[in-house]
Design an enzyme around this catalytic site. Structure first.
Site, short mmCIF file in Angstrom:
data_model
loop_
_atom_site.label_atom_id
_atom_site.label_comp_id
_atom_site.label_asym_id
_atom_site.label_seq_id
_atom_site.Cartn_x
_atom_site.Cartn_y
_atom_site.Cartn_z
N SER A 1 0.84 -1.20 0.00
CA SER A 1 0.00 0.00 0.00
C SER A 1 0.88 1.26 0.00
O SER A 1 1.66 1.46 -0.92
CB SER A 1 -0.96 -0.04 1.19
OG SER A 1 -1.88 1.03 1.14
N HIS B 1 -8.28 1.28 -0.47
CA HIS B 1 -8.25 0.34 -1.60
C HIS B 1 -9.62 -0.25 -1.91
O HIS B 1 -9.74 -1.41 -2.29
CB HIS B 1 -7.19 -0.76 -1.37
CG HIS B 1 -5.83 -0.20 -1.11
ND1 HIS B 1 -5.10 0.46 -2.07
CD2 HIS B 1 -5.09 -0.13 0.03
CE1 HIS B 1 -3.96 0.88 -1.55
NE2 HIS B 1 -3.93 0.54 -0.27
#
Length: 298
Positions: A85, A188
């Protein structure tokens, strides 16, 4: 074959930077970066409490700055780099795609944009450990959640509204254990779509270089071919799932033998112990771990 990896949001803990500041020059580096992005990284990494560093706009630059500062101290020359991430911005600087200053400027914008998006709706994330993957994914879908992080080693992180998460907790997948993740929103997932435009605008001001070493992408685990491709993937990744399982599969295919996880280490090396059998792993949690990391480099 050495891979350096950088953890994502949720890895931060109160005071994790404190022991690192005893290393000469590290505090000066962090102070300069603090001035650059208008955020007191040293204060947040030493005296701030868990709620303060849970703030997306704080956690993301703090993690990237910590990872880059400790990577400089370690001085390793990796064959492969990857980040989970927000850790992708750490990895991009290690690969030479961005300068540390460019990475920190972008992560500041990324954190602010995602914090704004998270404020629109009350959302969160929950870790699913164990269970049959097919059953877990079906249950996540049933409750309207998104498999935001497919991490491998029997771990999937689902994201969605707090109401959806509560329903999911009341009706969990068979033989699975659920753990709430300390983040401020459903990253996300579709809930982050409003943040994409802001990061795209910020990224347009950056001229990236092509990777000097193999840089893996969260989107599918593939090696990024160019700096321009990395930027496009980075922007889109905000609202799309992280496929860390695919990154680890690529590491295995490329013959990785050693993984060192930058500060605050532990999450990604923990996954690797289960998914990458035989790979030597060293998490850099405190400066006391540097000797083990340097021994592994030999």
């Amino acid at each position: 074959m050495l891979v350096l990896v950088a953890p994502g949001q949720g890895a931060q803990t109160p005071g994790f930077l404190t022991p690192w500041l005893e290393i000469p020059g590290l505090a000066d580096r962090l102070s300069a970066w603090s001035d650059l992005i208008g955020l007191d990284l040293i204060s947040y990494g030493t005296t701030a409490d868990a709620d303060e560093i849970r703030d997306t706009a704080v956690a993301q630059p703090l993690l990237v700055a910590a990872g880059l500062a400790v990577a400089e101290v370690l001085g390793a020359s990796p064959d492969i780099v990857a980040g989970h991430s927000v850790g992708e911005l750490t990895a991009a600087a290690l690969a030479g795609v961005l300068t540390p200053e460019q990475s920190l400027t972008l992560v500041r914008e990324r954190g602010l944009a995602m914090a704004e998006a998270a404020a629109v709706t009350e959302t969160g994330m929950i870790v699913v450990l164990g269970g049959e993957e097919e059953d877990v994914l079906a249950s996540i879908d049933k409750h309207g959640l998104t498999p935001a992080n497919v991490n491998g080693a029997g771990q999937i992180v689902a994201g969605g509204t707090l109401a959806q998460i509560e329903e999911f907790k009341a009706d969990p997948p068979a033989r699975a254990r659920l753990i709430a993740l300390s983040v401020a929103g459903a990253f996300h997932t579709e809930h982050m779509a409003p943040a994409v435009g802001r990061l795209r605008t910020a990224a347009a001001a950056v001229t990236p270089n092509d990777p000097a070493v193999t840089l893996l992408s969260n989107a599918d685990g593939a090696a990024v071919a160019s700096g321009a491709e990395f930027i496009e993937r980075l922007v889109n990744q905000i609202a799309n799932p992280v496929r860390w399982n695919a990154c680890m599969a690529t590491m295995a295919d490329l013959g990785v033998t050693t993984m060192i996880e930058l500060t605050p280490g532990g999450t990604l090396t923990g996954l690797a112990k289960r998914a990458l059998r035989g790979v030597k792993t060293v998490p850099l949690k405190t400066p006391d771990d540097l000797d083990a990391a340097r021994e592994a480099l030999k």
